[in-house]
Design an enzyme around this catalytic site. Structure first.
Site, PDB file in Angstrom:
ATOM      1  N   THR A 141       4.943  -8.761 -29.140  1.00  0.00           N
ATOM      2  CA  THR A 141       5.246  -9.516 -29.629  1.00  0.00           C
ATOM      3  C   THR A 141       6.124 -10.425 -28.437  1.00  0.00           C
ATOM      4  OG1 THR A 141       6.895  -8.002 -30.224  1.00  0.00           O
ATOM      5  CG2 THR A 141       8.221  -9.649 -30.734  1.00  0.00           C
ATOM      6  N   SER A 147       6.698 -10.050 -36.404  1.00  0.00           N
ATOM      7  CA  SER A 147       5.958  -9.242 -37.828  1.00  0.00           C
ATOM      8  C   SER A 147       4.879  -9.662 -37.485  1.00  0.00           C
ATOM      9  CB  SER A 147       6.846  -9.522 -38.962  1.00  0.00           C
ATOM     10  OG  SER A 147       7.968  -8.336 -39.115  1.00  0.00           O
ATOM     11  N   PHE A 173      10.291  -7.974 -25.467  1.00  0.00           N
ATOM     12  CA  PHE A 173      10.904  -6.240 -26.042  1.00  0.00           C
ATOM     13  C   PHE A 173       9.547  -5.778 -25.412  1.00  0.00           C
ATOM     14  CE2 PHE A 173      12.668  -8.341 -30.120  1.00  0.00           C
ATOM     15  CZ  PHE A 173      13.878  -8.979 -29.821  1.00  0.00           C
ATOM     16  N   ARG A 275       0.658   4.729 -34.620  1.00  0.00           N
ATOM     17  CA  ARG A 275       1.810   4.544 -36.145  1.00  0.00           C
ATOM     18  C   ARG A 275       2.246   6.066 -36.428  1.00  0.00           C
ATOM     19  NH1 ARG A 275      -0.171  -0.699 -39.462  1.00  0.00           N
ATOM     20  NH2 ARG A 275       1.605  -1.586 -37.980  1.00  0.00           N
ATOM     21  N   GLU A 398       6.257  -0.989 -33.837  1.00  0.00           N
ATOM     22  CA  GLU A 398       5.010  -0.376 -34.639  1.00  0.00           C
ATOM     23  C   GLU A 398       4.872  -0.577 -36.159  1.00  0.00           C
ATOM     24  OE1 GLU A 398       3.843   0.060 -31.556  1.00  0.00           O
ATOM     25  OE2 GLU A 398       1.750   1.811 -32.504  1.00  0.00           O
ATOM     26  N   GLY A 399       5.270  -2.045 -36.250  1.00  0.00           N
ATOM     27  CA  GLY A 399       5.558  -2.623 -37.944  1.00  0.00           C
ATOM     28  C   GLY A 399       6.697  -1.497 -38.349  1.00  0.00           C
TER      29      GLY A 399
HETATM   30  C1  LIG Z   1      12.924  -1.054 -28.604  1.00  0.00           C
HETATM   31  C2  LIG Z   1      12.089  -2.234 -29.128  1.00  0.00           C
HETATM   32  C3  LIG Z   1      11.007  -1.658 -28.584  1.00  0.00           C
HETATM   33  C4  LIG Z   1       9.693  -2.741 -28.653  1.00  0.00           C
HETATM   34  N1  LIG Z   1       8.709  -1.952 -28.079  1.00  0.00           N
HETATM   35  C5  LIG Z   1       7.472  -2.992 -27.979  1.00  0.00           C
HETATM   36  C6  LIG Z   1       6.579  -2.952 -27.005  1.00  0.00           C
HETATM   37  O1  LIG Z   1       5.970  -1.958 -26.269  1.00  0.00           O
HETATM   38  N2  LIG Z   1       5.198  -4.085 -27.946  1.00  0.00           N
HETATM   39  C7  LIG Z   1       5.711  -5.202 -28.432  1.00  0.00           C
HETATM   40  O2  LIG Z   1       4.581  -5.831 -28.392  1.00  0.00           O
HETATM   41  N3  LIG Z   1       6.760  -5.599 -29.464  1.00  0.00           N
HETATM   42  C8  LIG Z   1       7.952  -4.073 -29.245  1.00  0.00           C
HETATM   43  N4  LIG Z   1       9.044  -4.117 -30.097  1.00  0.00           N
HETATM   44  C9  LIG Z   1       8.924  -5.575 -31.246  1.00  0.00           C
HETATM   45  C10 LIG Z   1       8.598  -4.896 -32.384  1.00  0.00           C
HETATM   46  O3  LIG Z   1       7.765  -4.352 -32.627  1.00  0.00           O
HETATM   47  C11 LIG Z   1       9.325  -6.021 -33.526  1.00  0.00           C
HETATM   48  O4  LIG Z   1      10.453  -5.927 -32.657  1.00  0.00           O
HETATM   49  C12 LIG Z   1       8.766  -5.983 -34.712  1.00  0.00           C
HETATM   50  O5  LIG Z   1       7.487  -5.405 -35.253  1.00  0.00           O
HETATM   51  C13 LIG Z   1       9.420  -7.089 -35.626  1.00  0.00           C
HETATM   52  O6  LIG Z   1       9.661  -8.550 -34.554  1.00  0.00           O
HETATM   53  P1  LIG Z   1      10.569  -8.622 -35.283  1.00  0.00           P
HETATM   54  O7  LIG Z   1      11.613  -8.494 -34.226  1.00  0.00           O
HETATM   55  O8  LIG Z   1      10.040 -10.524 -34.313  1.00  0.00           O
HETATM   56  O9  LIG Z   1      11.340  -9.068 -36.187  1.00  0.00           O
HETATM   57  P2  LIG Z   1      10.660  -9.957 -37.313  1.00  0.00           P
HETATM   58  O10 LIG Z   1       9.042 -10.410 -37.387  1.00  0.00           O
HETATM   59  O11 LIG Z   1      11.062 -11.002 -37.592  1.00  0.00           O
HETATM   60  O12 LIG Z   1      11.735  -9.656 -38.419  1.00  0.00           O
HETATM   61  C14 LIG Z   1      12.632  -9.991 -39.564  1.00  0.00           C
HETATM   62  C15 LIG Z   1      12.463  -9.027 -41.153  1.00  0.00           C
HETATM   63  O13 LIG Z   1      11.862 -10.110 -41.658  1.00  0.00           O
HETATM   64  C16 LIG Z   1      10.808  -8.802 -42.032  1.00  0.00           C
HETATM   65  N5  LIG Z   1       9.766  -9.673 -42.405  1.00  0.00           N
HETATM   66  C17 LIG Z   1       8.658  -9.791 -41.148  1.00  0.00           C
HETATM   67  N6  LIG Z   1       7.448 -10.004 -42.459  1.00  0.00           N
HETATM   68  C18 LIG Z   1       7.812 -10.158 -43.100  1.00  0.00           C
HETATM   69  C19 LIG Z   1       6.294 -10.296 -44.273  1.00  0.00           C
HETATM   70  N7  LIG Z   1       5.572 -10.301 -44.396  1.00  0.00           N
HETATM   71  N8  LIG Z   1       6.919  -9.232 -45.348  1.00  0.00           N
HETATM   72  C20 LIG Z   1       8.207  -8.751 -45.516  1.00  0.00           C
HETATM   73  N9  LIG Z   1       9.353  -8.384 -45.242  1.00  0.00           N
HETATM   74  C21 LIG Z   1       9.220  -8.881 -43.206  1.00  0.00           C
HETATM   75  C22 LIG Z   1      10.913  -7.507 -40.825  1.00  0.00           C
HETATM   76  O14 LIG Z   1      10.814  -6.396 -41.518  1.00  0.00           O
HETATM   77  C23 LIG Z   1      12.144  -7.569 -40.382  1.00  0.00           C
HETATM   78  O15 LIG Z   1      13.390  -6.704 -41.143  1.00  0.00           O
HETATM   79  C24 LIG Z   1       9.869  -3.514 -29.205  1.00  0.00           C
HETATM   80  C25 LIG Z   1      11.180  -3.808 -30.302  1.00  0.00           C
HETATM   81  C26 LIG Z   1      12.087  -2.634 -29.860  1.00  0.00           C
HETATM   82  C27 LIG Z   1      13.470  -3.392 -30.742  1.00  0.00           C
END
Ligand SMILES: Cc1cc2nc3c(=O)[nH]c(=O)nc-3n(C[C@H](O)[C@H](O)[C@H](O)COP(=O)(O)OP(=O)(O)OC[C@H]3O[C@@H](n4cnc5c(N)ncnc54)[C@H](O)[C@@H]3O)c2cc1C
Lengths: 421, 365
Positions: A141, A147, A173, A275, A398-399
Site C-alpha cells: 500500500t 485497493s 499502513f 486471505r 488483505e483486500g
Molecule cells: C491496520 C492496517 C494494516 C494494514 N497492513 C498492511 C500491510 O501490512 N501491508 C500492506 O501493503 N497494506 C496494509 N494495509 C493497507 C490495506 O490493505 C489498504 O488500506 C486496503 O487495501 C484499502 O486501500 P485504501 O486504504 O487505499 O482504500 P481505497 O483503495 O482508497 O478504497 C476506499 C474504498 O473504495 C473501495 N474501492 C476501491 N476500489 C474499488 C473498486 N474497484 N470497486 C469498488 N470499490 C472499490 C474500497 O473497497 C473502499 O471501500 C493495512 C491497512 C490497515 C488499516
C-alpha cells in the site's frame, strides 16, 4: 475421497494448548495493550517464539526443508494450512491485535514463500528459526495506491556499476513495519518485502517484490498510525529514498516479460494463501464476542430455544441463532479454502469468497453483540467493545470486502480485470 | 480429517441425479407448474434412480445404507432441476425414512419392502397444520390412548398425494410429544378433501387437507412400536432435506441469472460488468457456499451421531431459508422486468424459495 468434518488430531491437540495461551497470555493483558497503544507484549512474543521454534508450528518458513525428510514416512494428507488457520483463529479469539505481533515473518515471509526461488527462501527465511524472535512485513500500500495495487509508484532500477537495486517510494499502513525495521535488542534482524516496479511502462508485468533488510540506509520508518482497534499491532509508514539492496534481493525472475502479468500474479498468489488466514483471525474475534453474549445471556437467565419455528422466537433468540449460523458457515468456508491449499487445488475463488464472508460476518456479529449487551457492550469494563473495534479491520485489509467481491465476481463470470473493474 | 469431496459412489449417484435434473425435471418443471401436473413418467424415472432404495438396507428390500450426507447431495442436485418434481419423486420417503430411522423391527419388515420394491407409489406423511403458530413439536392433532390402540383427532394440511396414498404417517400430539402413526387410507374417520390445496407455488405437487375424526390406530401402528419413538431425528432429517433443496433451488436461480447477466446489455456493456450486478452475484455465490457447507456438516454430524447434530440441522434449515430467499429475490432483480414474467423460470424459484421456510415435513432424507 469423502465428505468429513472431523478436526484432525494434531490440530485438536494444538488447539488445546493454544487456548491456554490465549486465555493466560493474551486475554489477561488485552485491555492493557489496548490502552497503551504501541506498547510491545514482550512476554507473549518470547513465549510464542520459543513455542514455535520447538514445534515448528505457525511459520511458513521451515516447510520446504522438512518435506524432503518426511519422504519415507507413510503419507498423510497435508494439513499445514488447516493447522495455521486453526492457530490464527484461536490466537485471535485471545486477542487479534496481539496475534498480529506474533513473530515468524507474517505477511513478509508469506510473500517470500509465494514469490522467491528456493535459494532465496533459504537465505531470507532461516532467521525465523534462530535464537531471537524476528519480524518481517509486506509493503504494498501507498498513499496513492490502496485497493488499486497497479497504481503503485515505488520503483526500483538496477545500478549496473554496483549491481544493486535502488528503490524509491513511500509505503504506508505496514503491519509490523516498525518491529521489522527498527532495531530492538530483544528481536532478531527483520526485513520488509517492498513491491515496486522495475519497468513502469510494463504495468503490472513490471512489478517485483524486493527484500529490504533492517538497517538498510534510506529505508526509514517515518510514522506509527493510531487506530480504532488492533492497537497492539504497529502500523508503520516507511519512506524509501535511494535504498540499495543486492541484486539477488529481487524475488523470483527479474526479466520483464511484457503481456504476461507474472510479477503481479506472484503478489496476488500471496493473497490466495493469506486471505483465508486473515478471514480466520476475524472469525476468532467474532467467536469471542458471540461466546461472551451467550455467557451473559445465560447469567441473566435468558435461554435460546433452538428448534422453535422462527415466528415463535424472541428477537434476541433470532439474533443469536443468526449469529451462530453466520459464524459456523464462514468458518467452514475458511476450512474448505485452506484444505484446498493443503491439497494443491487452486483456491482463488474459495479464498476470496471466505474473506468476503468473514469480513461481513465479523463486523455484523461484533456490532450486534454490542447492541444486545446494552451498557455492558459499550463499557470498557468488558472486552466486547474492543472486539467490535478490532473486528472492523477484517473487512479492510488483505483486500477490502469490495475488492474481494470483485475477485469472486470475476471468477464466477469468467471475466478479466479489464472486463470488470 | 476434513475433506470436501464426495466419494466415488456419491459421485456416480450425483451424476445420474444431475442428468435427470437437467434433462427431465428442468424441462418439465415450467409447464408442470403452469398446468398443475407433472407427467407420471418423469416421476417414475426419478424414482428409478434409486436414491431412496439405496438408503434402505437389503433386509428391508433396498440395496444400501442410509447416509444423510448422500441424501443432502442428492436432494440438492435434484432440486437444482425442479423443486415440485423433487418433492413428488421423493414422497414415498416421507413414509419410509421415519420408519427406517425410528420404527420397530416389525414395522420395518412389514411396511418398507412393499414401498421400496415396487414402482413409485404414493405413500405419504401428514405433519403440517393450518395455523400460523404451527409447531412440529406442539401439534394440535391429538392422539389419545384408548383400549389397545390410539384415537386420532384433528386436521392436517399440505399433505402430498393424500388422495391417492395407500397409507400415510400421521404425526400427532400424544401427551405433549410428537409421535407418528401409520394409518391406511381405508381407516374410518379419515377424510381427504376432494379439492387440492392452492399454494403460492408447487402447483405440480398435489397436496390436500386431511381430517381425522376419531380415527382408530392399532397399538402396533404407533411408530417405533409400543414405546413410541424420539421425534428429533425425524425432524432433523426433514430440516436437512429443506436445507439441501434450498441450496439446489438457489443454485438454479444463481446460475440462470449469472448467465443472463453475461448476455444482457445496458448502457453499452453487459450488465454483469456493472458492479451493482456483479457484486450481487458474488454475494449470491458466497451465501450458497456458506449454507452448503453448514448443511454438509450437519448431515455429517447426523451420520456420525454427534451430540449437537439436531441443533445443527435446525441452524442449517434456518440459514437456508434466508439464503434461498435472498438468492432467488436477487435473481429476479437481475432479470429486471423479465424476471417477473412467468415465461422465465426465476420468479417460480423465488416462489419456491419462500416455501422452504414453511414446508417442513414435505421432504425427508
Ligand atoms: C491496520 C492496517 C494494516 C494494514 N497492513 C498492511 C500491510 O501490512 N501491508 C500492506 O501493503 N497494506 C496494509 N494495509 C493497507 C490495506 O490493505 C489498504 O488500506 C486496503 O487495501 C484499502 O486501500 P485504501 O486504504 O487505499 O482504500 P481505497 O483503495 O482508497 O478504497 C476506499 C474504498 O473504495 C473501495 N474501492 C476501491 N476500489 C474499488 C473498486 N474497484 N470497486 C469498488 N470499490 C472499490 C474500497 O473497497 C473502499 O471501500 C493495512 C491497512 C490497515 C488499516
Amino acid at each position: 475421497m469423502c465428505i468429513e468434518f472431523e478436526t484432525p488430531k494434531p490440530i485438536a491437540q494444538q488447539q488445546y494448548v493454544l487456548k491456554t495461551v490465549a486465555e493466560n497470555m493474551m486475554r489477561s493483558v488485552s485491555r492493557e495493550m489496548d490502552e497503551n497503544e504501541h506498547a510491545v507484549p514482550y512476554g507473549y512474543i518470547e513465549f510464542m517464539h520459543a513455542a514455535m521454534k520447538a514445534t515448528g508450528a505457525g511459520s511458513l518458513a521451515p516447510k520446504s526443508e522438512k518435506k524432503e525428510e518426511d519422504l519415507n514416512k507413510p503419507k498423510r494428507p497435508p494439513i499445514g494450512y488447516q493447522m495455521l488457520a486453526h492457530m490464527l483463529e484461536m490466537l485471535s479469539w485471545g486477542d487479534v491485535g496481539m496475534y498480529l505481533v506474533t513473530p515468524g515473518g507474517g505477511l513478509g515471509a508469506a510473500a517470500v514463500e509465494a514469490a522467491a526461488t528456493p535459494e532465496q527462501k533459504q537465505k531470507f527465511l532461516a532467521r525465523f528459526g534462530e535464537e531471537k524472535p524476528t519480524f518481517a512485513a509486506m509493503c504494498m500500500t501507498e498513499p496513492g495506491a490502496g485497493s488499486d495495487t497497479s497504481a503503485i509508484k515505488t520503483n526500483a532500477y538496477l545500478d549496473e556499476k554496483t549491481n544493486e537495486w535502488v528503490i524509491n517510494g513511500e509505503k504506508i499502513f505496514v503491519t509490523a513495519g516498525h518491529k521489522s525495521m527498527v532495531p530492538d535488542e530483544c528481536f532478531g534482524k527483520g526485513f520488509i518485502v517492498v513491491w515496486a516496479s522495475i519497468d513502469p511502462s510494463a504495468g503490472r508485468a513490471g512489478m517485483r517484490g524486493f527484500v529490504i533488510e533492517q538497517g538498510t540506509p534510506g529505508a526509514t520508518v517515518t510514522k506509527l498510525e493510531h487506530k480504532m482497534g488492533i492497537r497492539a499491532s504497529d502500523t508503520a509508514a516507511i519512506s524509501l529514498i535511494d535504498a540499495r539492496v543486492p541484486y539477488d534481493h529481487v524475488l523470483g525472475n527479474p526479466t520483464v516479460e511484457k503481456q504476461t502479468e507474472k510479477g503481479f500474479k506472484k503478489a496476488m498468489a500471496t493473497f490466495d494463501a493469506t486471505r483465508p488466514l486473515v478471514a480466520a483471525t476475524g472469525i476468532g474475534v467474532a467467536r469471542a464476542s458471540l461466546e461472551f453474549v451467550k455467557e451473559k445471556l445465560a447469567e441473566n437467565g435468558i435461554e435460546i430455544r433452538y428448534g422453535l419455528p422462527r415466528n415463535k422466537l424472541t428477537s434476541i433468540e433470532r439474533d443469536v441463532i443468526d449469529m451462530e449460523i453466520m459464524l459456523r458457515s464462514s468458518w467452514l468456508m475458511v476450512i474448505k479454502a485452506v484444505w484446498m491449499a493443503d491439497n494443491g487445488k487452486p483456491n482463488a475463488l474459495e479464498s476470496s469468497m471466505c474473506k468476503v464472508k468473514a469480513g461481513d460476518v465479523t463486523t455484523k456479529i461484533t456490532q450486534k453483540a454490542v447492541e444486545l449487551m446494552g451498557p455492558l457492550g459499550y463499557s470498557r469494563e468488558f472486552l466486547l467493545e474492543k472486539w467490535f473495534r478490532d473486528a472492523k479491520i477484517t473487512d479492510i485489509y488483505e483486500g477490502t470486502g469490495q475488492i474481494n467481491r470483485l475477485v469472486v465476481a470475476r471468477q464466477i463470470l469468467g471475466y478479466s480485470g479489464r472486463e470488470l473493474r | 480429517m476434513y475433506s470436501f469431496e464426495p466419494n466415488e459412489e456419491q459421485q456416480m449417484l450425483l451424476e445420474a441425479v444431475g442428468r435427470f435434473a437437467a434433462n427431465d425435471l428442468r424441462p418439465a418443471g415450467h409447464d408442470a407448474e403452469e398446468e398443475g401436473t407433472l407427467p407420471k413418467k418423469v416421476v417414475s424415472k426419478g424414482w428409478e434412480l434409486g436414491v431412496l432404495q439405496a438408503s434402505v438396507p437389503e433386509a428391508y428390500g433396498g440395496f444400501g445404507e442410509r447416509s444423510a450426507v448422500t441424501g443432502v447431495l442428492a436432494l440438492e442436485e435434484m432440486a437444482f432441476g425442479d423443486l415440485a418434481g423433487t418433492l413428488a419423486v421423493n414422497v414415498p420417503s416421507l413414509f419410509v425414512t421415519p420408519i427406517l430411522l425410528v420404527g420397530s423391527e416389525e414395522q420395518k419388515k412389514e411396511f418398507i419392502p412393499p414401498v421400496i420394491e415396487m414402482d413409485w407409489q404414493p405413500y405419504t406423511a401428514a405433519l403440517i397444520e393450518y395455523a400460523l403458530d404451527f409447531d412440529p413439536l406442539e401439534l394440535k392433532t391429538f392422539a389419545k390412548a384408548e383400549g389397545d390402540g390410539y384415537i386420532l383427532t384433528g386436521e392436517k394440511a399440505f399433505v402430498p398425494f393424500a388422495r391417492e396414498a395407500e397409507a400415510m404417517l400421521v404425526y400427532a400430539n400424544l401427551d405433549g410429544n410428537t409421535q407418528g402413526f401409520i394409518v391406511p387410507k381405508t381407516a374410518a374417520g379419515l377424510t381427504v378433501r376432494s379439492e387440492a390445496e392452492k399454494l403460492m407455488s408447487l402447483n405440480a405437487l398435489p397436496t390436500y387437507r386431511v381430517s381425522f375424526e376419531g380415527v382408530k390406530v392399532p397399538k402396533g401402528n404407533r411408530l417405533g412400536g409400543e414405546a413410541g419413538h424420539d421425534f428429533q431425528p425425524v425432524l432433523a432429517s426433514m430440516r436437512l432435506a429443506l436445507a439441501a433443496m434450498a441450496v439446489g433451488v438457489a443454485r438454479a436461480a444463481f446460475e440462470y441469472s449469472r448467465d443472463y447477466a453475461k448476455e444482457r446489455e445496458a448502457f453499452g456493456v453487459k450488465i454483469a460488468q456493472k458492479q451493482a450486478i456483479a457484486f450481487m452475484l458474488a454475494e449470491m455465490a458466497t451465501e450458497i457456499e456458506a449454507i452448503r457447507m453448514l448443511t454438509w456438516e450437519a448431515a455429517w454430524k447426523m451420520d456420525t451421531g454427534a451430540e449437537d447434530a439436531f441443533k445443527d440441522a435446525y441452524l442449517a434449515a434456518v440459514g437456508a431459508a434466508d439464503m434461498v430467499m435472498m438468492v432467488t429475490d436477487r435473481a429476479v432483480q437481475i432479470l429486471g422486468g423479465y424476471g417477473y414474467i412467468r415465461e422465465y423460470p426465476v420468479e417460480m424459484w423465488m416462489r419456491n424459495g419462500r416455501g422452504l421456510a414453511t414446508l417442513v415435513g414435505l421432504a425427508i432424507l
